[in-house]
Scaffold this motif. Structure first.
Motif, PDB file in Angstrom:
ATOM      1  N   TRP A 169      -7.288  20.844  51.408  1.00  0.00           N
ATOM      2  CA  TRP A 169      -6.573  19.792  50.953  1.00  0.00           C
ATOM      3  C   TRP A 169      -7.110  18.458  51.885  1.00  0.00           C
ATOM      4  N   CYS A 170      -7.435  18.675  53.080  1.00  0.00           N
ATOM      5  CA  CYS A 170      -7.820  17.590  54.004  1.00  0.00           C
ATOM      6  C   CYS A 170      -9.358  17.152  53.705  1.00  0.00           C
ATOM      7  N   ARG A 171     -10.069  18.594  53.322  1.00  0.00           N
ATOM      8  CA  ARG A 171     -11.376  18.229  53.130  1.00  0.00           C
ATOM      9  C   ARG A 171     -11.582  17.569  51.820  1.00  0.00           C
ATOM     10  N   ALA A 172     -10.805  18.083  50.727  1.00  0.00           N
ATOM     11  CA  ALA A 172     -11.053  17.342  49.435  1.00  0.00           C
ATOM     12  C   ALA A 172     -10.145  15.806  49.437  1.00  0.00           C
ATOM     13  N   ALA A 173      -9.557  15.388  50.466  1.00  0.00           N
ATOM     14  CA  ALA A 173      -9.021  14.236  50.397  1.00  0.00           C
ATOM     15  C   ALA A 173     -10.011  13.389  51.185  1.00  0.00           C
TER      16      ALA A 173
ATOM     17  N   ALA B 171       5.649  27.693  51.765  1.00  0.00           N
ATOM     18  CA  ALA B 171       5.131  26.858  52.600  1.00  0.00           C
ATOM     19  C   ALA B 171       3.713  26.981  52.463  1.00  0.00           C
ATOM     20  N   LEU B 172       2.875  25.918  52.778  1.00  0.00           N
ATOM     21  CA  LEU B 172       1.385  25.858  52.788  1.00  0.00           C
ATOM     22  C   LEU B 172       0.716  26.600  53.919  1.00  0.00           C
ATOM     23  N   SER B 173      -0.431  27.312  53.592  1.00  0.00           N
ATOM     24  CA  SER B 173      -0.967  28.029  54.694  1.00  0.00           C
ATOM     25  C   SER B 173      -1.926  27.093  55.406  1.00  0.00           C
TER      26      SER B 173
ATOM     27  N   GLY C 210       2.758  16.782  55.073  1.00  0.00           N
ATOM     28  CA  GLY C 210       4.179  17.288  55.271  1.00  0.00           C
ATOM     29  C   GLY C 210       5.213  16.611  54.359  1.00  0.00           C
ATOM     30  N   ARG C 211       5.125  15.381  54.303  1.00  0.00           N
ATOM     31  CA  ARG C 211       6.031  14.611  53.548  1.00  0.00           C
ATOM     32  C   ARG C 211       6.102  15.194  52.037  1.00  0.00           C
ATOM     33  N   LEU C 212       4.969  15.536  51.470  1.00  0.00           N
ATOM     34  CA  LEU C 212       4.704  16.157  50.094  1.00  0.00           C
ATOM     35  C   LEU C 212       5.357  17.338  50.242  1.00  0.00           C
TER      36      LEU C 212
END
Length: 312
Positions: free
Chosen positions: A133-137, A124-126, A109-111
């Motif tokens: 992104w969460c899985r890659a991180a 906005a991000l879907s 959210g900050r990014l």
């Protein structure tokens, strides 16, 4: 101390988790598995008989660096046998998206806010993009500890399987030892009888030969010479010493089996000695009964040899 087998049907399969795993056991085989949502490591050990310790590894690429450690583990656990270790990761297929963590969503959210401040027209991000992104991180799971744990479980399972099979082989060998001792007891009273018959037959033939050719030899001298030759022949066919040595070898085999430990090579030597005594008994046998006993002994000794080759 137990006696261990080296036979090939003794095997173990284990799968260890990365973190916080659930443990399950298969009651129908010497295997266990431990899995987690992210998968684990599968390891398998197979063992067959061999004169020496022969290790082979079939590892996937991510576990090749562990081969020296795995070799040390196997060397400390086993002394003889051809042992093969297979190891590969167990990846659980994705059944859904990972659960995003609050700190990941806050950072994202900050990014997103910073990007939109600089680029107001940025969309906005879907939800799909956020989940990707969460899985890659999510940090990659390291499987080295799981691999070593899986190997440890396999070694424990295989040792237990070899111990069970060794116990079964010992009972078979004890049964054969008792059979050989019974045959030796049957042979012992036959020896003096066979020697006596051969002496009487020898003296009779000697006297008949002297009567046929005639000569100046007195009957007393002829009788003395016949008895001397018969005694010498009796010594050649006497197998009492062979039977005594055979029983001594059987007692030593029984003692080694009771003591346990690494007895395979010693038993190999003693089985060769049993073969030698049984062959001598057969070659010197002067009675049909002794020949039959020698043949039955050889059958039992060969059965023992086949079982001893499977002992560590």
């Amino acid at each position: 101390m137990s006696v261990y087998s080296m036979t090939g049907f003794a095997s173990a399969v284990a799968s260890a988790p990365e973190h916080g795993a659930e443990h399950t056991e298969d009651a129908d085989s010497s295997s266990s598995s431990r899995k987690s949502a992210s998968g684990g490591v599968g390891a398998e050990l197979r063992s067959v008989n061999s004169r020496f310790l022969d290790l082979s590894f079939k590892l996937s690429d991510e576990f090749r660096a562990l081969e020296p450690v795995l070799r040390d583990m196997l060397t400390s656990a086993f002394r003889r046998g051809k042992i093969e270790l297979k190891m590969q990761p167990h990846r659980v297929a994705d059944s859904g998206w990972p659960q995003p963590q609050p700190e990941q969503l806050m950072a994202l959210g900050r990014l997103e806010s910073q990007v939109q401040n600089w680029l107001p027209k940025a969309g906005a991000l879907s939800v799909n993009e956020v989940l990707h992104w969460c899985r890659a991180a999510t940090p990659a799971v390291r499987l080295e500890e799981s691999a070593l744990e899986a190997a440890k479980l396999c070694i424990e399972e295989l040792l237990e399987a070899r111990k069970r099979e060794g116990k079964r082989l010992v009972s078979i060998l004890i049964e054969r030892i008792n059979g050989l001792k019974a045959l030796a007891e049957q042979a012992e009273p036959l020896i003096p009888q066979a020697v006596q018959r051969q002496q009487e037959r020898f003296v009779q033939k000697y006297q008949e030969a002297l009567q046929a050719v005639g000569g100046s030899v007195t009957p007393e001298a002829a009788q003395e010479r016949a008895l001397s030759e018969a005694a010498a022949y009796a010594l050649r066919i006497d197998v009492d010493e062979e039977l005594q040595r055979l029983k001594a070898h059987l007692d030593e085999i029984a003692r080694l089996l009771k003591k346990g430990g690494e007895v395979g090579k010693r038993l190999d030597f003693l089985i060769q000695e049993l073969h030698r005594e049984a062959n001598t008994l057969g070659s010197k046998a002067a009675a049909l009964e002794l020949t039959q006993i020698s043949v039955e002994m050889k059958v039992l000794i060969e059965q023992m040899r086949e079982q001893v080759q499977n002992l560590e």
